[in-house]
Design an enzyme around this catalytic site. Sequence first.
Site, PDB file in Angstrom:
ATOM      1  N   VAL A 101     -31.626  -7.557 -26.488  1.00 30.86           N
ATOM      2  CA  VAL A 101     -32.326  -6.587 -25.643  1.00 30.86           C
ATOM      3  C   VAL A 101     -31.603  -6.519 -24.306  1.00 30.86           C
ATOM      4  CG1 VAL A 101     -34.686  -6.409 -26.467  1.00 30.86           C
ATOM      5  CG2 VAL A 101     -34.001  -8.476 -25.266  1.00 30.86           C
ATOM      6  N   GLY A 102     -31.016  -5.394 -23.985  1.00 28.87           N
ATOM      7  CA  GLY A 102     -30.388  -5.232 -22.668  1.00 28.87           C
ATOM      8  C   GLY A 102     -31.474  -5.505 -21.650  1.00 28.87           C
ATOM      9  N   CYS A 103     -31.381  -6.663 -21.018  1.00 27.43           N
ATOM     10  CA  CYS A 103     -32.420  -7.005 -20.038  1.00 27.43           C
ATOM     11  C   CYS A 103     -32.415  -5.928 -18.971  1.00 27.43           C
ATOM     12  CB  CYS A 103     -32.127  -8.330 -19.365  1.00 27.43           C
ATOM     13  SG  CYS A 103     -31.738  -9.627 -20.509  1.00 27.43           S
ATOM     14  N   VAL A 104     -33.579  -5.380 -18.679  1.00 31.47           N
ATOM     15  CA  VAL A 104     -33.633  -4.300 -17.699  1.00 31.47           C
ATOM     16  C   VAL A 104     -33.577  -4.824 -16.269  1.00 31.47           C
ATOM     17  CG1 VAL A 104     -34.534  -2.148 -18.546  1.00 31.47           C
ATOM     18  CG2 VAL A 104     -35.956  -4.173 -18.592  1.00 31.47           C
TER      19      VAL A 104
ATOM     20  N   THR B 199     -29.286   0.102 -18.727  1.00 27.19           N
ATOM     21  CA  THR B 199     -29.598  -0.463 -20.031  1.00 27.19           C
ATOM     22  C   THR B 199     -30.188   0.540 -21.002  1.00 27.19           C
ATOM     23  OG1 THR B 199     -31.632  -1.188 -18.979  1.00 27.19           O
ATOM     24  CG2 THR B 199     -29.957  -2.849 -19.360  1.00 27.19           C
TER      25      THR B 199
END
Lengths: 104, 431
Positions: A101-104, B199
Amino acid sequence: MPVATMQGREIHVDEEGFLTDPTEWDEELAKQLATNIGLELTDRHYEVIRFARADAAEQGETPTLRRMQATGGFPTKELFQLFPKKPAKKLSYVAGLQKPVGCV
Amino acid sequence: MRRLLVLGAGTAGTMVVNRLRPRLPRDEWEITIVDQSEVHHYQPGYLFVPFGTYEPEEIVKPRRRLIKDGVRQLTGVIEEVVTDAHLVRLADGTELPYDQLVIATGTHPNPDETPGLAEPEAKQRGVHSFYTLEDAVALRDAMERFDGGRLVVNLIDLPIKCPVAPLEFAFLAEAWLRERGLRERTEVTYVTPLDGAFTKPLAARELGGMFDERGIALQPDFMLERVDLDEQQLVSYDEREVPFDLLVTVPLNMGAAYVARSGLGDELNHVKVDKHTFLADGHDDIFAIGDAANLPTSKAGSVAHFAVDVFVDNVLRHVEGLPMQERFDGHANCFIESGDGKAMLLDFNYETEPLLGSFPLPEIGPLKLLGESEANHLGKLAFRWIYWHLLLPGRPLPLATSMSMVGKRRPPAPSGNGSSTSPRDLQEVSL
Ligand SMILES: Cc1cc2nc3c(=O)[nH]c(=O)nc-3n(C[C@H](O)[C@H](O)[C@H](O)COP(=O)(O)OP(=O)(O)OC[C@H]3O[C@@H](n4cnc5c(N)ncnc54)[C@H](O)[C@@H]3O)c2cc1C
């Protein structure tokens, strides 16, 4: 959810081709997944993959490169050699894990 | 007397005690808050200091006045949470027992985690940042002297607090260079470990377009290994090099060291919590809120605000042994300064990525989502007043705690072959 046919069986994947059910994975399938993205797996690749899968099963999420280094002892530099250019994404793809998960 | 102990008097800790004090009877509950600092910084203001928009004294206030009467305030460095003994030890040896603990010590830049960033001569070699007030002031002075060349904006790794801040810095710097007549002589490059500007896919696409319009070059997938001070360049793990004259980087953000010492953290010392209730894994009497928690959403003041809304009702039930009823949805709401007096707005949560459309705001009117406008910029500037006068004291804001789909729209999905068995960007990497 798309279904892909690999090695004569149905595999559940997301739109990008990442496995959605880690139990459909085995080490043979990893070979096929690696071929899909132009990789040939060595014993060292398998060591990395096994750790990543065990850690994901325990933590409930795909390990980051930082965690692979801190907890698994796999230097980031080496992960870049084993899975060139996009190690986090390639490792999770081949290991049958969710995209990190692309950490936001 | 039962004891509620709050660690950290930043955005989240201050809101928590100010909201809970009126609701926990004084003859039953003692509330204590501890911080190492006597002052409170409005951190979103750091972004504007390098451009001279804010003076340092405009964004710092004494902590004491920001916290309600009836809350015991202590100054000290937190050394360890002894979870078995249910007490917190400070560096000076003070021991603070608790019945209910709230960790709110945030996340902070750690330049010494990256070779080259923390060297004494780094600033002289053009290595700067704006994630502390001191760094933001040093950067302002360096920009004053900047005469063109290569400006590189970078973030080392995620998560960072305010993940849009480096983007905003790039946009503001590009506009600032134009104003100063330096744009022609300056190459601006944005170097990120992500595979795009942001992201989330839609936001990454919109922001990528804004880079193109402004002539800002994007270097994606760049995992920084070290900063070479002699050669003035960034070096990635796969041996790519990006030279700079002025580097503006965001160092690795980590939670406080005591979190790790107390066995509560992940690799980055962020407290492992339940993402809907903030209860720390394995502990019934410890919560972590704000940037200190390992929530899979943005680390931002706005998120802390929405989180505290959920938390206050939950904790009041929890201390009475009742099940918690509210669930946090990861709601985040971030303004992005885009330069030339404009800004854009992102609104999202755990499930829904930032979408296009408009954001309804009672009395003020709709704000444009994922698009630039002057109203958004004014919203961003108004936030400083709102922060001191409404947010910290715990007064109601005209914002819903949970994200709403009103006004949002999703563009049609691009039609492509849906039968892909491997990610497109990995196929393209021929080996
Ligand atoms: C450049 C920048 C721009 C930003 N822009 C925005 C924005 O536009 N919008 C937005 O919503 N958010 C923004 N943020 C993020 C926002 O400031 C934070 O998310 C918010 O302050 C988090 O609150 P917190 O209480 O979790 O942590 P903090 O407010 O950082 O508070 C942590 C507190 O803990 C104390 N502490 C830490 N360790 C110890 C210890 N060991 N002992 C004692 N005390 C300790 C610190 O002194 C501090 O007071 C920005 C941040 C930065 C850096």
